[in-house]
Structure formats: C-alpha cells, structure tokens
Motif scaffolding. Structure first.
Motif, PDB file in Angstrom:
ATOM      1  N   CYS A 122      30.119  37.799 -48.506  1.00 16.43           N
ATOM      2  CA  CYS A 122      29.848  37.184 -49.820  1.00 16.43           C
ATOM      3  C   CYS A 122      30.727  35.958 -50.097  1.00 16.43           C
ATOM      4  O   CYS A 122      30.513  35.259 -51.086  1.00 16.43           O
ATOM      5  CB  CYS A 122      30.007  38.210 -50.940  1.00 16.43           C
ATOM      6  N   CYS A 143      36.738  43.177 -48.128  1.00 16.49           N
ATOM      7  CA  CYS A 143      36.285  42.692 -49.428  1.00 16.49           C
ATOM      8  C   CYS A 143      36.248  43.837 -50.439  1.00 16.49           C
ATOM      9  O   CYS A 143      35.754  44.920 -50.147  1.00 16.49           O
ATOM     10  CB  CYS A 143      34.906  42.066 -49.278  1.00 16.49           C
ATOM     11  N   ASP A 177      32.190  44.351 -51.443  1.00 18.50           N
ATOM     12  CA  ASP A 177      31.188  44.920 -50.535  1.00 18.50           C
ATOM     13  C   ASP A 177      31.788  45.554 -49.281  1.00 18.50           C
ATOM     14  O   ASP A 177      31.055  45.956 -48.382  1.00 18.50           O
ATOM     15  CB  ASP A 177      30.156  43.848 -50.147  1.00 18.50           C
ATOM     16  N   CYS A 234      35.734  36.721 -47.432  1.00 16.85           N
ATOM     17  CA  CYS A 234      34.750  37.729 -47.024  1.00 16.85           C
ATOM     18  C   CYS A 234      33.671  37.075 -46.168  1.00 16.85           C
ATOM     19  O   CYS A 234      33.118  36.044 -46.535  1.00 16.85           O
ATOM     20  CB  CYS A 234      34.133  38.376 -48.256  1.00 16.85           C
TER      21      CYS A 234
HETATM   22 ZN   LIG Z   1      32.379  40.351 -49.902  1.00 18.33          ZN
END
Ligand SMILES: [Zn+2]
Length: 138
Positions: free
Chosen positions: A41, A52, A55, A38
């Motif tokens: 994150c 992801c 998120d 990702c």
């Molecule tokens: Zn993420």
C-alpha cells in the motif's frame, strides 16, 4: 551506581534481532536514517517497521533524506528514569518533516523554551563505539 550508565536513549549497533533491524542499524552507523515503505500500500514508517500496520505486508527499507522538520509536539521530562537522570530536565520532541512523517527524539541544544512550529534539524550522536542515536538540534 553503575559506571556504564547510559546518557541518551540510543541504539546498540551490535544487538540487531532481525536482518531487517540489522540493516537499519548498519545504515544508522553511517549516519543514515532509514524509513520503511509497505510493498503493497506504500505507507511509510519512521522509525521503520518491518511489516505494515494496515495490511501486514512486508515493508522495505529506504533512506529518509529529509533533514529539516518542524516541532510538532514535545514534553519536558523533569523526573527521568535512572539511566537518564543526569540529563534531566530534558526535552523529548516530535518533529514533523515536510513529507508528514514524524520522528521522536531528544532536543539536545535548547537554550530557551521550545515552541511548537520551530525549526528542527536531524543530527546523529555516536555515544560510543557501539551505540548511536539520532537527535534534534534547534
Ligand atoms: Zn501496507
């Protein structure tokens, strides 16, 4: 019975549905397993996900270089779907790499019962010109 019976679960390399998956398949043909990370994150996915789960940010592909894993869990399949019935009984295993990433694949060379914690080695199998899979060897 069809002659084109599939012997293993695998990826058909000319059937990418997105550019992201196309890149994954092209690497797999070179016997490179790609994971994704990702961009927001840093969560890693194996097999790769394009977005992801946490998120919904875009993930980028990168090569997964770990080749050795430990058997985390497995299942012995006695009653297989028709496409895999010639392989039954077979073992589908979750291997855990030192990084903590896990991958599900067949173990194709077991000579005895699998044991949780045993060493697994990542390998690739070209099933035919357009089909490839990854597998575990013990
Ligand atoms: Zn993420």
């Amino acid at each position: 019975m069809s002659e084109e019976k599939e012997l293993y679960l695998g990826y058909t390399t000319d059937k990418a549905i997105t550019p992201f998956f196309q890149d994954f398949l092209e690497a797999l043909e070179q016997e490179k397993l790609m994971k994704s990370k990702c961009t927001k994150c840093g969560t890693e996915y194996l097999p790769p996900r394009e977005y992801c789960q946490k998120d919904l940010s875009k993930c980028e592909l990168e090569e997964h270089t770990e080749k050795e894993a430990k058997l985390y869990s497995y299942v012995i399949v006695d009653f297989a779907p028709e496409t895999l019935s010639s392989k039954a009984p077979y073992v589908v295993a979750i291997g855990e790499f030192p990084s903590g990433l896990r991958l599900t694949a067949h173990i194709t060379n077991l000579m005895s019962m699998p044991e949780v914690g045993m060493n697994l080695k990542l390998a690739f199998d070209k099933i035919d010109a357009k089909k490839i899979t990854y597998k575990w060897l013990v």
